[in-house]
Design a protein around this motif. Structure first.
Motif, PDB file in Angstrom:
ATOM      1  N   ILE A 191      34.556  37.425  38.160  1.00  0.00           N
ATOM      2  CA  ILE A 191      34.502  37.952  36.793  1.00  0.00           C
ATOM      3  C   ILE A 191      33.231  37.483  36.093  1.00  0.00           C
ATOM      4  CG2 ILE A 191      35.588  37.850  34.519  1.00  0.00           C
ATOM      5  CD1 ILE A 191      37.115  39.655  36.341  1.00  0.00           C
ATOM      6  N   ILE A 194      30.272  39.446  37.198  1.00  0.00           N
ATOM      7  CA  ILE A 194      30.265  40.758  36.545  1.00  0.00           C
ATOM      8  C   ILE A 194      29.648  40.643  35.157  1.00  0.00           C
ATOM      9  CG2 ILE A 194      31.732  42.558  35.536  1.00  0.00           C
ATOM     10  CD1 ILE A 194      33.694  42.045  37.872  1.00  0.00           C
ATOM     11  N   TRP A 195      30.092  39.648  34.409  1.00  0.00           N
ATOM     12  CA  TRP A 195      29.563  39.455  33.050  1.00  0.00           C
ATOM     13  C   TRP A 195      28.054  39.218  33.058  1.00  0.00           C
ATOM     14  CZ3 TRP A 195      33.697  35.471  30.971  1.00  0.00           C
ATOM     15  CH2 TRP A 195      34.938  36.129  30.884  1.00  0.00           C
ATOM     16  N   GLY A 211      29.721  50.470  37.564  1.00  0.00           N
ATOM     17  CA  GLY A 211      30.576  49.523  38.256  1.00  0.00           C
ATOM     18  C   GLY A 211      31.207  50.189  39.461  1.00  0.00           C
ATOM     19  N   THR A 213      33.658  49.793  43.166  1.00  0.00           N
ATOM     20  CA  THR A 213      34.726  49.019  43.800  1.00  0.00           C
ATOM     21  C   THR A 213      34.327  48.484  45.161  1.00  0.00           C
ATOM     22  OG1 THR A 213      35.698  51.010  44.779  1.00  0.00           O
ATOM     23  CG2 THR A 213      36.515  50.332  42.613  1.00  0.00           C
ATOM     24  N   ILE A 233      26.807  47.165  39.012  1.00  0.00           N
ATOM     25  CA  ILE A 233      27.724  46.060  38.769  1.00  0.00           C
ATOM     26  C   ILE A 233      28.776  46.050  39.879  1.00  0.00           C
ATOM     27  CG2 ILE A 233      29.295  44.969  37.127  1.00  0.00           C
ATOM     28  CD1 ILE A 233      26.398  45.282  36.116  1.00  0.00           C
ATOM     29  N   MET A 235      31.858  45.322  40.576  1.00  0.00           N
ATOM     30  CA  MET A 235      33.087  44.951  39.876  1.00  0.00           C
ATOM     31  C   MET A 235      34.253  44.715  40.835  1.00  0.00           C
ATOM     32  SD  MET A 235      34.487  48.512  38.232  1.00  0.00           S
ATOM     33  CE  MET A 235      34.977  49.850  39.340  1.00  0.00           C
ATOM     34  N   VAL A 239      38.337  46.244  37.478  1.00  0.00           N
ATOM     35  CA  VAL A 239      37.909  47.279  36.541  1.00  0.00           C
ATOM     36  C   VAL A 239      38.140  46.814  35.105  1.00  0.00           C
ATOM     37  CG1 VAL A 239      38.164  49.688  35.862  1.00  0.00           C
ATOM     38  CG2 VAL A 239      38.536  49.029  38.249  1.00  0.00           C
ATOM     39  N   MET A 242      35.620  44.150  33.853  1.00  0.00           N
ATOM     40  CA  MET A 242      34.322  44.725  33.496  1.00  0.00           C
ATOM     41  C   MET A 242      34.398  45.475  32.177  1.00  0.00           C
ATOM     42  SD  MET A 242      31.928  47.510  35.495  1.00  0.00           S
ATOM     43  CE  MET A 242      32.905  48.920  34.925  1.00  0.00           C
ATOM     44  N   ILE A 256      32.182  54.469  36.347  1.00  0.00           N
ATOM     45  CA  ILE A 256      33.071  53.759  37.264  1.00  0.00           C
ATOM     46  C   ILE A 256      33.135  54.582  38.542  1.00  0.00           C
ATOM     47  CG2 ILE A 256      35.422  52.981  37.727  1.00  0.00           C
ATOM     48  CD1 ILE A 256      35.744  52.501  34.762  1.00  0.00           C
TER      49      ILE A 256
END
Length: 373
Positions: A191, A194-195, A211, A213, A233, A235, A239, A242, A256
């Protein structure tokens, strides 16, 4: 080294962050520099007040320096830095300089804005820096001047398995940690990556991030939009993690992208699409197929399919636009997490070969009811 247990995770053993190891190694090196002797064991204070102890794997001193190393134990977590040697070399600093930090071999240097440290700084994050400074203060007092160089002999190779290159951290790994403790199989590290990826993209002035998968969907979305690497990203399954960060740190356009199984789970309302959170509901997918115009025979075959991928193959063979329907429903789930008119959201669904099989175009994400059906 003292071990720590996670009582609620089937007795999985916790480990220590690179920041904790760097702080302990720095304390031992400082002790040798100031007093001429390395400790048999060295303890360090974590942000939560715990005081684990460590054995030294490296002890070396010379004219004007002392060096100590600790082998990182990540416990039962599959951490890429597990077993890495974290080395601290401590020297006296210039009068009035306080504690200064250098990146030795295998520790990265920040080259892009948007991270917790400015470009040019060694990638030793703020909490580890505080821990190192506190550890040194326990030996030499608060108002002392030291140069601390952290190195990781295999750090450049290890960094190839991390997102450091994409974030603009070059030359090695980062020295990380907020609690000092590694919790096995926790999602916190992912996480946070991601940030940081979002922060770097925003600092670079990008107006579009994507983002994905997994690797296939990431390559596909990059080619679809001709995106630069820093717009991508990773992610994974997170999901929701993000989107919630993007809600508070917005980018004008968000895509996405994912495979059919994970996007089906998102369409069914799951913001965490990991398999451990449950499998996609094939009976529910069959109902979606029926709403998209599938005949009763196809609906039954989808309901009894072995996998979501097989269900999509069955739909594709009949020309049923199941992917578009799943994209529309996935958009609704994701839009509810954003709910911001200034953010346009797009959903792209790819098969295992990276072929686009469903999409919902960019639409302001506060219009969660604007996509019919």
């Amino acid at each position: 080294m003292e071990a720590a247990k996670e009582p609620d995770s089937k007795n999985l053993r916790r480990g220590w962050t690179t920041g904790t190891c760097a702080a302990a190694a720095s304390k031992a090196a400082c002790m040798a520099l100031v007093y001429g002797k390395f400790p048999d064991m060295v303890d360090v204070t974590l942000p939560g007040g715990q005081r684990p102890s460590f054995a030294l794997a490296v002890e070396e001193s010379g004219e004007g320096f002392a060096r100590a190393g600790i082998v990182k134990d990540a416990g039962d977590d599959p951490d890429v830095t597990h077993g890495a040697l974290i080395v601290s070399t401590v020297r006296h600093g210039a009068p009035g300089s306080g504690i200064t930090f250098r990146a030795g071999k295998g520790v990265g240097t920040v080259t892009r804005p948007g991270l917790p440290l400015p470009p040019g700084e060694p990638s030793i994050n703020p909490v580890p820096r505080k821990m190192i400074a506190q550890a040194i203060a326990e030996i030499a007092g608060e108002a002392r001047d030291f140069e601390v160089e952290i190195s990781v002999p295999d750090g450049e190779k290890i960094a190839e398995k991390t997102l450091n290159g994409r974030l603009g951290i070059l030359g090695g790994i980062s020295i990380l940690g907020t609690t000092g403790i590694v919790i096995p199989f926790s999602c916190s590290a992912w996480i946070h990556s991601i940030w940081r990826g979002i922060d770097v993209a925003r600092a670079a002035g990008l107006d579009h991030v994507a983002g994905s998968t997994g690797n296939t969907s990431e390559k596909a979305v990059q080619a679809h939009h001709d995106l630069p690497e820093i717009a991508l990203i990773d992610m994974g399954d997170f999901v929701g993690g993000m989107l919630k960060y993007l809600r508070d740190h917005p980018v004008p356009k968000i895509t996405i992208a994912g495979g059919v199984a994970k996007m089906t789970k998102l369409a069914q309302g799951m913001l965490d699409v990991h398999s451990k959170r449950g499998l996609a509901d094939l009976e529910a997918l069959a109902k979606v197929a029926a709403e998209a115009g599938a005949g009763s025979d196809l609906v039954q075959r989808i309901a009894t399919a072995n996998t979501v991928s097989q269900a999509f193959t069955l739909a594709d063979e009949t020309g049923l636009p199941l992917g578009d329907r799943i994209a529309a429903l996935a958009w609704k789930t994701a839009a509810k997490a954003l709910n911001d008119r200034s953010i346009a959201l797009e959903i792209l669904v790819f098969d295992r070969q990276g072929r686009l099989v469903g999409e919902t175009p960019f639409t302001p994400s506060d219009h969660s009811e604007s996509l019919s059906g």
